[in-house]
Scaffold this motif. Structure first.
Motif, PDB file in Angstrom:
ATOM      1  N   LYS A 201       0.825  -1.210   0.000  1.00  0.00           N
ATOM      2  CA  LYS A 201       0.000   0.000   0.000  1.00  0.00           C
ATOM      3  C   LYS A 201       0.858   1.258   0.000  1.00  0.00           C
ATOM      4  CE  LYS A 201      -3.982  -2.061   2.394  1.00  0.00           C
ATOM      5  NZ  LYS A 201      -4.837  -1.990   3.603  1.00  0.00           N
ATOM      6  N   ASN A 202       2.068   1.141   0.511  1.00  0.00           N
ATOM      7  CA  ASN A 202       2.967   2.295   0.598  1.00  0.00           C
ATOM      8  C   ASN A 202       4.035   2.279  -0.494  1.00  0.00           C
ATOM      9  OD1 ASN A 202       1.707   3.331   2.977  1.00  0.00           O
ATOM     10  ND2 ASN A 202       2.792   1.786   4.184  1.00  0.00           N
ATOM     11  N   LEU A 203       3.796   1.508  -1.550  1.00  0.00           N
ATOM     12  CA  LEU A 203       4.769   1.403  -2.630  1.00  0.00           C
ATOM     13  C   LEU A 203       5.026   2.736  -3.313  1.00  0.00           C
ATOM     14  CD1 LEU A 203       6.541  -0.480  -4.366  1.00  0.00           C
ATOM     15  CD2 LEU A 203       4.551  -0.867  -5.839  1.00  0.00           C
ATOM     16  N   TRP A 204       4.002   3.620  -3.285  1.00  0.00           N
ATOM     17  CA  TRP A 204       4.150   4.923  -3.952  1.00  0.00           C
ATOM     18  C   TRP A 204       5.221   5.779  -3.292  1.00  0.00           C
ATOM     19  CZ3 TRP A 204       3.279   9.589  -1.440  1.00  0.00           C
ATOM     20  CH2 TRP A 204       2.664   9.500  -0.184  1.00  0.00           C
ATOM     21  N   LEU A 205       5.472   5.572  -2.002  1.00  0.00           N
ATOM     22  CA  LEU A 205       6.450   6.405  -1.285  1.00  0.00           C
ATOM     23  C   LEU A 205       7.873   6.249  -1.828  1.00  0.00           C
ATOM     24  CD1 LEU A 205       5.125   6.123   2.373  1.00  0.00           C
ATOM     25  CD2 LEU A 205       5.305   8.220   1.014  1.00  0.00           C
ATOM     26  N   PRO A 206       8.418   5.011  -1.893  1.00  0.00           N
ATOM     27  CA  PRO A 206       9.778   4.881  -2.447  1.00  0.00           C
ATOM     28  C   PRO A 206       9.857   5.274  -3.913  1.00  0.00           C
ATOM     29  CG  PRO A 206       8.812   2.720  -2.035  1.00  0.00           C
ATOM     30  CD  PRO A 206       7.925   3.716  -1.372  1.00  0.00           C
ATOM     31  N   ILE A 207       8.751   5.095  -4.650  1.00  0.00           N
ATOM     32  CA  ILE A 207       8.746   5.508  -6.060  1.00  0.00           C
ATOM     33  C   ILE A 207       8.880   7.024  -6.168  1.00  0.00           C
ATOM     34  CG2 ILE A 207       7.338   5.660  -8.156  1.00  0.00           C
ATOM     35  CD1 ILE A 207       6.167   2.928  -7.440  1.00  0.00           C
ATOM     36  N   VAL A 208       8.097   7.750  -5.348  1.00  0.00           N
ATOM     37  CA  VAL A 208       8.177   9.215  -5.336  1.00  0.00           C
ATOM     38  C   VAL A 208       9.553   9.673  -4.858  1.00  0.00           C
ATOM     39  CG1 VAL A 208       7.285  11.327  -4.261  1.00  0.00           C
ATOM     40  CG2 VAL A 208       5.699   9.573  -5.030  1.00  0.00           C
ATOM     41  N   LEU A 209      10.104   8.981  -3.847  1.00  0.00           N
ATOM     42  CA  LEU A 209      11.425   9.321  -3.318  1.00  0.00           C
ATOM     43  C   LEU A 209      12.490   9.128  -4.389  1.00  0.00           C
ATOM     44  CD1 LEU A 209      13.298  10.086  -0.996  1.00  0.00           C
ATOM     45  CD2 LEU A 209      13.292   7.694  -0.281  1.00  0.00           C
ATOM     46  N   PHE A 210      12.414   8.014  -5.127  1.00  0.00           N
ATOM     47  CA  PHE A 210      13.370   7.721  -6.187  1.00  0.00           C
ATOM     48  C   PHE A 210      13.373   8.826  -7.241  1.00  0.00           C
ATOM     49  CE2 PHE A 210      14.113   6.004 -10.443  1.00  0.00           C
ATOM     50  CZ  PHE A 210      15.362   5.427 -10.298  1.00  0.00           C
ATOM     51  N   PHE A 211      12.191   9.131  -7.771  1.00  0.00           N
ATOM     52  CA  PHE A 211      12.106  10.136  -8.825  1.00  0.00           C
ATOM     53  C   PHE A 211      12.369  11.540  -8.288  1.00  0.00           C
ATOM     54  CE2 PHE A 211       9.723   6.738 -10.974  1.00  0.00           C
ATOM     55  CZ  PHE A 211      10.344   6.764 -12.209  1.00  0.00           C
ATOM     56  N   GLY A 212      11.901  11.829  -7.067  1.00  0.00           N
ATOM     57  CA  GLY A 212      12.115  13.154  -6.479  1.00  0.00           C
ATOM     58  C   GLY A 212      13.580  13.465  -6.254  1.00  0.00           C
ATOM     59  N   SER A 213      14.318  12.503  -5.698  1.00  0.00           N
ATOM     60  CA  SER A 213      15.752  12.690  -5.461  1.00  0.00           C
ATOM     61  C   SER A 213      16.496  12.854  -6.782  1.00  0.00           C
ATOM     62  CB  SER A 213      16.319  11.484  -4.696  1.00  0.00           C
ATOM     63  OG  SER A 213      15.690  11.338  -3.443  1.00  0.00           O
ATOM     64  N   GLY A 214      16.110  12.059  -7.774  1.00  0.00           N
ATOM     65  CA  GLY A 214      16.752  12.168  -9.083  1.00  0.00           C
ATOM     66  C   GLY A 214      16.456  13.481  -9.766  1.00  0.00           C
ATOM     67  N   VAL A 215      15.217  13.949  -9.632  1.00  0.00           N
ATOM     68  CA  VAL A 215      14.827  15.229 -10.244  1.00  0.00           C
ATOM     69  C   VAL A 215      15.576  16.393  -9.587  1.00  0.00           C
ATOM     70  CG1 VAL A 215      12.917  16.874 -10.482  1.00  0.00           C
ATOM     71  CG2 VAL A 215      12.563  14.475 -11.049  1.00  0.00           C
ATOM     72  N   ILE A 216      15.797  16.326  -8.283  1.00  0.00           N
ATOM     73  CA  ILE A 216      16.542  17.385  -7.590  1.00  0.00           C
ATOM     74  C   ILE A 216      17.951  17.505  -8.159  1.00  0.00           C
ATOM     75  CG2 ILE A 216      17.678  17.980  -5.402  1.00  0.00           C
ATOM     76  CD1 ILE A 216      15.168  17.092  -3.950  1.00  0.00           C
ATOM     77  N   ASP A 217      18.667  16.377  -8.242  1.00  0.00           N
ATOM     78  CA  ASP A 217      20.036  16.400  -8.778  1.00  0.00           C
ATOM     79  C   ASP A 217      20.062  16.870 -10.227  1.00  0.00           C
ATOM     80  OD1 ASP A 217      21.153  15.570  -6.425  1.00  0.00           O
ATOM     81  OD2 ASP A 217      21.253  13.452  -6.972  1.00  0.00           O
ATOM     82  N   THR A 218      19.107  16.368 -11.010  1.00  0.00           N
ATOM     83  CA  THR A 218      19.044  16.740 -12.426  1.00  0.00           C
ATOM     84  C   THR A 218      18.734  18.222 -12.591  1.00  0.00           C
ATOM     85  OG1 THR A 218      18.240  14.519 -12.974  1.00  0.00           O
ATOM     86  CG2 THR A 218      17.947  16.224 -14.645  1.00  0.00           C
TER      87      THR A 218
END
Length: 287
Positions: free
Chosen positions: A144-161
């Motif tokens: 049910k909380n799978l969306w959290l690590p997905i958002v974290l993955f893309f969010g962290s990558g978007v910040i660096d990019t």
């Protein structure tokens, strides 16, 4: 290369400070807000020109700074939720594996090179990040909380990019301090809003220790971003190399400090990860 080294050291020191905040039960959110305003002030003091707010608003990078400010504090909260609901292992892997996003962006947007040596180094780096980050199971994984690590993955990558893109496209060499300060100021203002909401709900209790922790964290946080931006401006290395070495070295050094200072136990897979991290850094750097 010296800027990259200092960025790695500063980012690792942030890990130590967060560990100490947790150890002494200092209010993390209050420390984070104090950290952002301290980082903002540090950037202003580092800026060699007179600060002109109206001029800053008109800068080409200002909209990007606003977006990054929201991302900084939003992804931090996502990181906290992921740790609480999915466990530290999922959090660590999701945030560090996100290095693949700025690497791919650099290869395609800036036509950076990708020979077999760098390609192998990047693959080993991702494996190393995973193996080094994996600790004993700390929480039951909930779909049910799978969306959290997905958002974290893309969010962290978007910040660096985003940092790389805005810095390359709009920020001058002497504009890095005020650009960084603006990002931190916006994140701090958002933090004030969050604390105000807590106060209105009657959940706010001031922890004076968070000010001291926030000041130390803020100075370190500022220089971690400042040094990374300076490293990205260095023409001798491509951004894919910088981000790979930066992320892998931080994971490796943080893991070793956890072992030596905080007496954390490492599994065999963690030691294999550290070994692969060293190999990947050598391959990517020499490439």
């Amino acid at each position: 290369m010296i800027y990259l080294l200092f960025s790695i050291l500063a980012s690792t020191l942030i890990f130590i400070i967060f560990k100490l905040l947790g150890k002494y039960k200092i209010n993390t959110l209050q420390a984070i807000v104090a950290n952002y305003f301290t980082a903002c002030l540090t950037g202003i003091l580092m800026y060699e020109e007179t600060v002109n707010v109206s001029k800053i608003i008109k800068e080409d990078w200002f909209i990007g700074a606003i977006g990054l400010g929201f991302l900084f504090i939003s992804i931090f909260n996502v990181m906290a939720l992921t740790a609480q609901r999915n466990g530290l292992t999922v959090t660590s892997v999701a945030s560090k594996m996100s290095v693949v996003i700025p690497i791919i962006f650099g290869l395609y947007a800036y036509n950076e090179s990708l020979g077999w040596q760098k390609g192998l180094g990047i693959i080993l780096a991702l494996v190393a990040v995973y193996l080094t980050s994996v600790k004993a199971k700390t929480a039951t994984f909930n779909l049910k909380n799978l969306w959290l690590p997905i958002v974290l993955f893309f969010g962290s990558g978007v910040i660096d990019t985003s940092i790389k893109y805005v810095e390359t496209s709009y920020v001058s060499s002497n504009g890095i301090p005020i650009f960084s300060a603006t990002i931190f100021c916006i994140a701090g203002l958002i933090g004030i809003v969050l604390l105000s909401i807590q106060a209105l709900k009657g959940k706010f209790k001031f922890d004076y220790r968070s000010i001291f922790g926030g000041i130390l964290l803020g100075i370190t946080n500022y220089y971690s971003i400042y040094m990374l931006l300076k490293a990205l401006q260095f023409e001798g290395f491509e951004s894919s190399t910088i981000f790979t070495v930066n992320n892998v070295a931080i994971v490796m050094l943080s893991t070793l400090i956890g072992l030596l200072i905080f007496k954390e136990k490492l599994q065999n897979k963690n030691w294999i990860g550290i070994g692969l991290a060293i190999v990947s850094i050598v391959l990517v750097t020499l490439a």
